[in-house]
Design a protein around this motif. Structure first.
Motif: not given
Length: 246
Positions: A91-120
């Motif tokens: 179930k999608i719901e809010m967590q104690a830290n104030g973030l929804p549990n749909t938050f995937v930690p590090g996802r966009n950081l990894l996306f851009f990092t891997f994208a940068a390696t492709v771009a390079y």
């Protein structure tokens, strides 16, 4: 005038990334796309990517030759180490830290990092993502300051100038619909409605005026609310809020 630089768009097959792809195609001389398979529940979005690319080339001849290669990266490890509602059936719901549990930690950081390696490797100097902190779920890796810092780190770490563009950063969802209408007219928004996917639950059975989805999850709610506001109020003054190069 066309920007001579070559760009790589983080392209999921959703509304936001499709708007960003159209924005990049309208601006840059050459545009490639990259997607990520990270074990997401809404993996159907990956199936939509190729359909959207095909339709963009067929319906918009001016963009046909600018759209280059597509890259799909296997980031299944991210799904294996994540414990979220986007990677597990829960179930999608809010967590104690104030973030929804749909938050995937590090996802966009990894996306851009891997994208940068492709771009390079591909000689691409601009990375384009659909992150936004105006109408969003509170994800910290969507914030402007996060991506400004990441741009600096990637450019330093690869010893090359990389520009991270986030054309939706200061737009709400109604303005995103307005942006795509400005770029490609009603035809582009019809393409977005019919072929893109945003629903977290991967629902492609229920067709709404704004597209396919369950109609209940946060992604559907944002998309529907923005679509109705755009239809009700017409074009939005997004131009004055468009971000400049970071």
């Amino acid at each position: 005038m066309t920007d001579p630089r070559h760009a790589l768009v983080l392209f999921s097959g959703g509304q936001d990334s499709t708007a960003c792809l159209a924005w990049a195609l309208d601006r840059y001389a050459h545009v490639e796309t990259v997607g990520f398979d990270y074990g997401q529940r809404h993996v159907v979005e990956l199936e939509c990517r190729l359909a959207v690319r095909y339709q963009l080339q067929q319906q918009f001849p001016a963009w046909h030759d600018r759209l280059g290669a597509d890259h799909l990266l296997d980031l299944s490890l991210l799904g294996q180490i994540s414990d979220t509602a986007l990677t597990d059936a829960r179930k999608i719901e809010m967590q104690a830290n104030g973030l929804p549990n749909t938050f995937v930690p590090g996802r966009n950081l990894l996306f851009f990092t891997f994208a940068a390696t492709v771009a390079y490797r591909r000689g691409l100097s601009v990375l384009v993502g659909g992150m936004c902190e105006t109408d969003f779920s509170g994800y910290p890796d969507c914030r402007d300051n996060t991506l400004k810092a990441l741009q600096v780190a990637l450019s330093l770490g690869m010893d090359t100038k990389l520009t991270l563009e986030t054309p939706l950063m200061w737009l709400d969802k109604a303005q995103t619909w307005s942006l795509s209408a400005t770029l490609g007219g009603e035809a582009l928004n019809e393409l977005i409605v019919e072929h893109t996917h945003s629903c977290y639950l991967g629902d492609r059975k229920h067709r709404h005026e704004w597209g396919y989805g369950c109609g209940q999850c946060p992604a559907c709610a944002l998309r529907a609310r923005g679509y109705r506001a755009w239809r009700k109020h017409g074009p939005s003054p997004f131009a004055d809020t468009m971000p400049v190069d970071l």
